[in-house]
Motif scaffolding. Sequence first.
Motif, PDB file in Angstrom:
ATOM      1  N   GLN A   1      43.914  37.258  38.281  1.00  0.00           N
ATOM      2  CA  GLN A   1      42.759  37.506  37.697  1.00  0.00           C
ATOM      3  C   GLN A   1      41.481  37.675  38.681  1.00  0.00           C
ATOM      4  O   GLN A   1      40.693  36.987  39.210  1.00  0.00           O
ATOM      5  CB  GLN A   1      42.351  36.350  36.861  1.00  0.00           C
ATOM      6  CG  GLN A   1      43.148  36.099  35.549  1.00  0.00           C
ATOM      7  CD  GLN A   1      43.189  34.862  34.892  1.00  0.00           C
ATOM      8  OE1 GLN A   1      43.142  33.843  35.510  1.00  0.00           O
ATOM      9  NE2 GLN A   1      43.407  34.892  33.515  1.00  0.00           N
ATOM     10  N   ARG A   2      41.509  39.067  39.286  1.00  0.00           N
ATOM     11  CA  ARG A   2      40.672  39.259  40.228  1.00  0.00           C
ATOM     12  C   ARG A   2      40.267  40.812  40.001  1.00  0.00           C
ATOM     13  O   ARG A   2      40.673  41.582  39.237  1.00  0.00           O
ATOM     14  CB  ARG A   2      41.314  39.365  41.715  1.00  0.00           C
ATOM     15  CG  ARG A   2      41.843  38.023  42.000  1.00  0.00           C
ATOM     16  CD  ARG A   2      40.676  37.032  42.542  1.00  0.00           C
ATOM     17  NE  ARG A   2      41.276  35.839  43.156  1.00  0.00           N
ATOM     18  CZ  ARG A   2      41.906  34.655  42.362  1.00  0.00           C
ATOM     19  NH1 ARG A   2      41.478  34.776  41.108  1.00  0.00           N
ATOM     20  NH2 ARG A   2      42.006  33.712  42.919  1.00  0.00           N
ATOM     21  N   LEU A   3      38.918  41.060  40.612  1.00  0.00           N
ATOM     22  CA  LEU A   3      38.614  42.552  40.319  1.00  0.00           C
ATOM     23  C   LEU A   3      37.917  42.985  41.770  1.00  0.00           C
ATOM     24  O   LEU A   3      37.370  42.254  42.435  1.00  0.00           O
ATOM     25  CB  LEU A   3      37.644  42.477  39.230  1.00  0.00           C
ATOM     26  CG  LEU A   3      36.483  41.686  39.162  1.00  0.00           C
ATOM     27  CD1 LEU A   3      35.354  42.381  39.942  1.00  0.00           C
ATOM     28  CD2 LEU A   3      35.989  41.627  37.789  1.00  0.00           C
ATOM     29  N   ASP A   4      37.868  44.330  41.754  1.00  0.00           N
ATOM     30  CA  ASP A   4      37.004  44.754  42.999  1.00  0.00           C
ATOM     31  C   ASP A   4      35.941  45.562  42.421  1.00  0.00           C
ATOM     32  O   ASP A   4      35.796  46.429  41.433  1.00  0.00           O
ATOM     33  CB  ASP A   4      38.008  45.995  43.666  1.00  0.00           C
ATOM     34  CG  ASP A   4      39.163  45.245  44.358  1.00  0.00           C
ATOM     35  OD1 ASP A   4      39.336  44.178  44.781  1.00  0.00           O
ATOM     36  OD2 ASP A   4      40.191  45.895  44.654  1.00  0.00           O
TER      37      ASP A   4
ATOM     38  N   ILE B   1      37.099  39.715  43.575  1.00  0.00           N
ATOM     39  CA  ILE B   1      36.481  38.623  42.934  1.00  0.00           C
ATOM     40  C   ILE B   1      37.210  38.069  41.936  1.00  0.00           C
ATOM     41  O   ILE B   1      37.525  38.800  40.989  1.00  0.00           O
ATOM     42  CB  ILE B   1      35.129  39.389  42.453  1.00  0.00           C
ATOM     43  CG1 ILE B   1      34.486  40.230  43.476  1.00  0.00           C
ATOM     44  CG2 ILE B   1      34.195  38.357  41.970  1.00  0.00           C
ATOM     45  CD1 ILE B   1      33.303  41.271  43.148  1.00  0.00           C
ATOM     46  N   PRO B   2      37.328  36.638  42.096  1.00  0.00           N
ATOM     47  CA  PRO B   2      37.806  35.965  40.800  1.00  0.00           C
ATOM     48  C   PRO B   2      36.991  36.004  39.468  1.00  0.00           C
ATOM     49  O   PRO B   2      35.866  35.616  39.717  1.00  0.00           O
ATOM     50  CB  PRO B   2      38.037  34.448  41.466  1.00  0.00           C
ATOM     51  CG  PRO B   2      36.964  34.286  42.402  1.00  0.00           C
ATOM     52  CD  PRO B   2      36.860  35.594  43.020  1.00  0.00           C
ATOM     53  N   TYR B   3      37.583  36.473  38.428  1.00  0.00           N
ATOM     54  CA  TYR B   3      36.837  36.514  37.181  1.00  0.00           C
ATOM     55  C   TYR B   3      37.272  35.389  36.375  1.00  0.00           C
ATOM     56  O   TYR B   3      36.673  35.084  35.368  1.00  0.00           O
ATOM     57  CB  TYR B   3      36.759  37.815  36.479  1.00  0.00           C
ATOM     58  CG  TYR B   3      38.142  38.398  36.017  1.00  0.00           C
ATOM     59  CD1 TYR B   3      38.820  37.841  34.889  1.00  0.00           C
ATOM     60  CD2 TYR B   3      38.900  39.172  36.955  1.00  0.00           C
ATOM     61  CE1 TYR B   3      39.970  38.280  34.622  1.00  0.00           C
ATOM     62  CE2 TYR B   3      40.207  39.727  36.478  1.00  0.00           C
ATOM     63  CZ  TYR B   3      40.795  39.184  35.330  1.00  0.00           C
ATOM     64  OH  TYR B   3      41.799  39.709  34.896  1.00  0.00           O
TER      65      TYR B   3
ATOM     66  N   VAL C   1      40.116  46.467  37.930  1.00  0.00           N
ATOM     67  CA  VAL C   1      40.636  44.928  37.413  1.00  0.00           C
ATOM     68  C   VAL C   1      42.031  44.819  37.533  1.00  0.00           C
ATOM     69  O   VAL C   1      42.837  45.395  37.152  1.00  0.00           O
ATOM     70  CB  VAL C   1      40.009  44.772  36.008  1.00  0.00           C
ATOM     71  CG1 VAL C   1      40.554  43.460  35.436  1.00  0.00           C
ATOM     72  CG2 VAL C   1      38.467  44.819  35.718  1.00  0.00           C
ATOM     73  N   GLU C   2      42.492  43.671  38.069  1.00  0.00           N
ATOM     74  CA  GLU C   2      43.903  43.011  38.164  1.00  0.00           C
ATOM     75  C   GLU C   2      44.027  42.362  36.972  1.00  0.00           C
ATOM     76  O   GLU C   2      43.034  41.575  36.621  1.00  0.00           O
ATOM     77  CB  GLU C   2      44.181  42.248  39.362  1.00  0.00           C
ATOM     78  CG  GLU C   2      45.782  42.266  39.718  1.00  0.00           C
ATOM     79  CD  GLU C   2      46.244  43.718  40.035  1.00  0.00           C
ATOM     80  OE1 GLU C   2      47.039  44.102  39.280  1.00  0.00           O
ATOM     81  OE2 GLU C   2      45.691  44.001  41.027  1.00  0.00           O
ATOM     82  N   TYR C   3      44.991  42.139  36.171  1.00  0.00           N
ATOM     83  CA  TYR C   3      45.380  41.320  35.083  1.00  0.00           C
ATOM     84  C   TYR C   3      46.913  40.852  35.090  1.00  0.00           C
ATOM     85  O   TYR C   3      47.603  41.349  35.821  1.00  0.00           O
ATOM     86  CB  TYR C   3      45.006  41.984  33.761  1.00  0.00           C
ATOM     87  CG  TYR C   3      45.664  43.562  33.761  1.00  0.00           C
ATOM     88  CD1 TYR C   3      46.940  43.727  33.250  1.00  0.00           C
ATOM     89  CD2 TYR C   3      44.929  44.752  34.138  1.00  0.00           C
ATOM     90  CE1 TYR C   3      47.599  44.881  33.344  1.00  0.00           C
ATOM     91  CE2 TYR C   3      45.743  45.824  34.022  1.00  0.00           C
ATOM     92  CZ  TYR C   3      46.938  45.896  33.574  1.00  0.00           C
ATOM     93  OH  TYR C   3      47.719  47.099  33.462  1.00  0.00           O
TER      94      TYR C   3
END
Length: 318
Positions: free
Chosen positions: A59-62, A50-52, A110-112
């Motif tokens: 900038q994506r998270l699961d 999911i793009p945040y 969270v990916e950063y």
Amino acid sequence: MSQESKPFGLEDYDKLEGSLRFDAPAEGGAPAMEMKMADISWVKRKYLDIPYASESPAQRLDLYLPEEGEGPFPLVVHLHGGGFGMGDKRDDHMDTYLQGLSHGYAVTSVEYRLSGEAIFPAAVLDCRAAFRFLRRNAAQYSIDPGRICALGGSAGGNLAAMMGMNIPNGQFPGEEGMAFDTDCTVQAAVDQFGPMDFRPMDDQARANGVSFADHDTPESAESTYMGGPLPTLSDEWLAKANPTTYISENMAPMLVEHGCMDRLVPFMQSVNFVNAIYQKLGQGRVEFVPLPNADHEDKEYSSQWNMNVLWAWLDKHL
């Protein structure tokens, strides 16, 4: 799911001759290293990538939801480690933390932006953006915006502690003059063996006789994250990346865990951090769990006894 599953572990760190370092980062990213990935196939309710935010593909998270119930669910947000320069939101730390689904927690990872793409404060700004996104879209994803915990180990421990400080919008480096429609408040934070105060890490390593004393080198994880060899950087700049700087009454309840035999992040990093919280806020705001025989990323962190400590602490504070 095995209770003894663990991420990048001792057998991997045994191959290192020093702390995590990034001698020649690949363009736009971190050095290549094989990641052990989690098995997420068994999770029935999940939202992936999911793009945040829209500044970077990173900038994506699961988001994973419990199989039973409609929520809103309390949320544990995992911030991965990797020396600020490597790691993946779907690495096999998640084999451990997805156990939270059976305890009634939703779990996010969270990916950063990593240091090969953007130096401090990018990673913290991304985490803050991710938490704002989760709070803003809580109803859509069946999560409770009033029951959120930030959790991370190593570099992720630094980021989780930073989130736990509940720094108001616009008061973190890089947010000056910006307006936000949602805050990034959390109700709890878990820091496992995170580096906090980069300046004394080598002195602490030499003093304990256990940890690698190479954090001041240009290639170290901390130097790469901060944009130059630590000895060349100002105390003011390094303090901005130190969660201790931001301790205030805004801070959420915090659980800190650290192994006394940690070779990568000296144990005194957590001792000094916890003492600073005691001095400013009293002992009721932080719980410190030293692990006498544990190294960095030790399997003891994912052991059944420690997971029982974690879930009991979360049940109390969320």
